[in-house]
Structure formats: structure tokens, C-alpha cells
Design an enzyme around this catalytic site. Structure first.
Site, PDB file in Angstrom:
ATOM      1  N   ASP A   4       0.785  -1.240   0.000  1.00 26.08           N
ATOM      2  CA  ASP A   4       0.000   0.000   0.000  1.00 26.08           C
ATOM      3  C   ASP A   4       0.816   1.290   0.000  1.00 26.08           C
ATOM      4  O   ASP A   4       0.452   2.264   0.679  1.00 26.08           O
ATOM      5  CB  ASP A   4      -0.958   0.004   1.196  1.00 26.08           C
ATOM      6  CG  ASP A   4      -1.973  -1.117   1.134  1.00 26.08           C
ATOM      7  OD1 ASP A   4      -1.944  -1.903   0.171  1.00 26.08           O
ATOM      8  OD2 ASP A   4      -2.779  -1.232   2.073  1.00 26.08           O
ATOM      9  N   LYS A 116      -6.758  -4.940  -3.493  1.00 27.37           N
ATOM     10  CA  LYS A 116      -7.410  -5.560  -2.332  1.00 27.37           C
ATOM     11  C   LYS A 116      -8.432  -4.592  -1.743  1.00 27.37           C
ATOM     12  O   LYS A 116      -8.268  -3.375  -1.832  1.00 27.37           O
ATOM     13  CB  LYS A 116      -6.382  -5.958  -1.271  1.00 27.37           C
ATOM     14  CG  LYS A 116      -5.596  -4.819  -0.639  1.00 27.37           C
ATOM     15  CD  LYS A 116      -4.502  -5.364   0.266  1.00 27.37           C
ATOM     16  CE  LYS A 116      -3.711  -4.270   0.953  1.00 27.37           C
ATOM     17  NZ  LYS A 116      -4.452  -3.559   1.993  1.00 27.37           N
ATOM     18  N   CYS A 149      -2.271  -2.876   7.626  1.00 26.57           N
ATOM     19  CA  CYS A 149      -2.218  -3.671   6.391  1.00 26.57           C
ATOM     20  C   CYS A 149      -1.006  -4.595   6.336  1.00 26.57           C
ATOM     21  O   CYS A 149      -1.111  -5.716   5.835  1.00 26.57           O
ATOM     22  CB  CYS A 149      -2.245  -2.747   5.184  1.00 26.57           C
ATOM     23  SG  CYS A 149      -3.838  -1.906   4.995  1.00 26.57           S
TER      24      CYS A 149
END
Length: 214
Positions: A4, A116, A149
Site C-alpha cells: 500500500d 485488495k 495492512c
């Protein structure tokens, strides 16, 4: 595993910045991750990027009363914004400036990009199948944020019998902490105890460059 490193998390005008959070810890990750990726590509490693992103109608963000949807409301999930480059964009919505990987770490041909819609990159994505097809068993993690995450994906990797290695200087946290508490350090401790291993990027780069030279 580059988790991310996208505009919403690490760029001015992105989700975290618009929410008033200090994004400098994530911005500081860019140079060491760039060095690591250069060494990894020379050594022939597979590079996997993840992006947390949703459909523009948020149909994959859970019901209105789901924890995921509720917790992201304060972050303005789905909000229409004008990106710094002048394009019309939306917070945490795919195919927009907001969810693009930061330019300094942009994926290259041959890299894998996983979209995702929850914290873990294994949840309802093809990641596990991609890794098993290539007979991967060790995953090196960088990115943000450490306790959300990154940790979510590391735990799911461990449950699937992969060997996760989290780089301490290539992961970062934005959750406010005082001198006695650090989500970053707490996650690293949990990983070291039960979920995998941690390391410094310099040591990994040295090993990768030696392997590439060999």
C-alpha cells in the site's frame, strides 16, 4: 511485498493527508524501499505491490453497518476530490490518482499488482495462487502501515505457511503513540515472537547484491 505505498497513504492530497495525519513517516520509507527494489530486481526476485482500493460505488466496502465501512467513514472513503495533478479522483477508489502507487516506486513490467478491498492482501485476491504457482515460500515485507495492512497480511501469510520477513526500516506507522506505546514496535515484537522475522533493509540488500553478483 510492497504494501500500500499509494498516494492515499503517502502523498500530499491523499486520504491520510486530507484527514490531517502526519504522513512524513510513510514518505520517509520511499528512499529505502526504492533501494531495496533495485537490489531485488537485480537478484531476480518477484515484486508484488498491493493497493487498498474499492469500487466507485463502494459495493465491495461492506454494508453500511459493517466495521470496515464504519471505520473508514472518518477517512472520507469514496469522497470525490481533485487530485494534485488536476485529475478528478476519489478517496480509496480504484483507477484513480488516489490509489496509484507513489511515482518514485512505480511498478515495472513483470511486477505483480494486487488490488485488495480489505487490510489483508490475501483476502479475496489471487495472491496465494500467484505465489504458489511460482513456488514461493519466503516473503519480504515493506510498506504501510505496520500495524494494520502489513500486520494483517503477515498474519495471513503465516497461516498459509509462508515465511514472512518484515523490514523494520521499510515499514511505518501513523497511529499516534506516546513514549510507552508504539504500534510499530508492538507489531514487530509480535512478528518476531510468533509470526515470522524482522530485519534491516541494508542487510537484505547486501545479501541480494551478493546473490546477483554470484
Amino acid at each position: 511485498m510492497v504494501i500500500d505505498m499509494q498516494n492515499d497513504f503517502g502523498s500530499r492530497g491523499g486520504m491520510f493527508d486530507l484527514a490531517g495525519l502526519d504522513i512524513s513517516p510513510i514518505q520517509c520509507l520511499v528512499p529505502p524501499i526504492a533501494l531495496l527494489l533495485e537490489a531485488a530486481r537485480k537478484a531476480g526476485l518477484l515484486i508484488v505491490y498491493t493497493r487498498q482500493e474499492h469500487n466507485s460505488d463502494l459495493s465491495d466496502a461492506g454494508n453500511d453497518d459493517s466495521a470496515h465501512r464504519i471505520k473508514h467513514r472518518s477517512m472520507n472513503i469514496g469522497r470525490a476530490v481533485t487530485a494534485p495533478d488536476g485529475s478528478e479522483s476519489m478517496v480509496l477508489v480504484r483507477d484513480t490518482w488516489n490509489t496509484a502507487i507513489v511515482p518514485e516506486l512505480a511498478p515495472q513490467p513483470g511486477d505483480v499488482v494486487i488490488s485488495k478491498h480489505r487490510y489483508s492482501a490475501f483476502f479475496e485476491t489471487p495472491l496465494d495462487a500467484i505465489l504458489r504457482t511460482r513456488r514461493m515460500n519466503t516473503l519480504i515485507f515493506v510498506g504501510a502501515t505496520t500495524s494494520i495492512c502489513v500486520e494483517s497480511t503477515v498474519r495471513d501469510a503465516t497461516f498459509r505457511d509462508y515465511r514472512p520477513v518484515v523490514l523494520r526500516d521499510c515499514t511505518a506507522e501513523l497511529i499516534a503513540a506516546d513514549a510507552a506505546r508504539s504500534n510499530h514496535e508492538a507489531t514487530l515484537l509480535a512478528i518476531e515472537l510468533l509470526f515470522g522475522w524482522t530485519a534491516e533493509s541494508g542487510d537484505v540488500i547486501q545479501s541480494l547484491l551478493a546473490e546477483a553478483a554470484g
